[in-house]
Design an enzyme around this catalytic site. Structure first.
Site, PDB file in Angstrom:
ATOM      1  N   ASP A 122      28.652   4.539  50.981  1.00  0.00           N
ATOM      2  CA  ASP A 122      27.471   4.974  50.234  1.00  0.00           C
ATOM      3  C   ASP A 122      26.658   5.905  51.104  1.00  0.00           C
ATOM      4  O   ASP A 122      26.590   5.736  52.329  1.00  0.00           O
ATOM      5  CB  ASP A 122      26.621   3.761  49.829  1.00  0.00           C
ATOM      6  CG  ASP A 122      27.251   2.944  48.714  1.00  0.00           C
ATOM      7  OD1 ASP A 122      27.985   3.521  47.898  1.00  0.00           O
ATOM      8  OD2 ASP A 122      26.984   1.733  48.651  1.00  0.00           O
ATOM      9  N   ASP A 161      29.775   6.411  42.027  1.00  0.00           N
ATOM     10  CA  ASP A 161      28.805   5.691  41.205  1.00  0.00           C
ATOM     11  C   ASP A 161      28.138   6.623  40.198  1.00  0.00           C
ATOM     12  O   ASP A 161      27.885   6.241  39.051  1.00  0.00           O
ATOM     13  CB  ASP A 161      27.738   5.044  42.089  1.00  0.00           C
ATOM     14  CG  ASP A 161      28.321   4.067  43.095  1.00  0.00           C
ATOM     15  OD1 ASP A 161      29.378   3.461  42.805  1.00  0.00           O
ATOM     16  OD2 ASP A 161      27.733   3.911  44.181  1.00  0.00           O
TER      17      ASP A 161
END
Length: 160
Positions: free
Chosen positions: A118, A136
């Site tokens: 991330d 995402d």
């Protein structure tokens, strides 16, 4: 003669583009992990940061065996692929492709690193949204497109 699966190519193209874009951005982040560990301000309210998430959205299921999340994601991808093959809507094909490509991008991370990379960190003051990645973005965008797709398609049919 019209093909029986008119938007399959569109969905597969969306899958490929979302997967490759996700993997390219993650490769850049991983290559610069040391510099990004503490976070690098880009504009007020947004940092680039390097994090590993072994859970799913918002860190839920953190600590679950990595392979169980891979099996779950692959099962969902198979279901979405069936939906992609059956769709007669270009908008749905793009949506399914984006979701599948994003999910496969995170699956590859889990297989390679036992967690997801991330790097997008948005915040207001001291309140930070949980960091996320382009996979995402594609998953959430694809789901959003599935919700608004029927409305968009109806508008396109009724507008002159």
């Amino acid at each position: 003669m019209r093909p029986t699966k008119p938007f399959l190519f569109t969905g597969l193209f969306a899958t490929l583009i979302s997967f490759l874009f996700d993997q390219a951005t993650k490769a850049i982040v991983v290559a610069n992990a040391l510099a990004l560990t503490a976070g690098v301000p880009v504009v007020p309210g947004f940092n680039l940061i390097y994090l590993r998430n072994d859970g799913v959205t918002f860190g839920l299921l953190g600590g679950a065996p990595w392979w169980s999340l891979v099996v779950l994601a692959l099962g969902i991808c198979v279901w979405l692929a069936v939906m992609l093959v059956r769709t007669s809507s270009r908008i749905e094909a793009v949506a399914y492709g984006a979701i599948i490509g994003g999910a496969l991008g995170n699956v590859l991370d889990r297989v390679r690193f036992r967690g997801v990379t991330d790097f997008l960190d948005f915040y207001i003051g001291a309140a930070h949204w949980p960091a996320f990645n382009m996979a995402d973005v594609f998953v959430v965008g694809g789901v959003g497109l599935l919700f608004v797709g029927p409305w968009v398609a109806a508008r396109l049919r009724t507008d002159p």
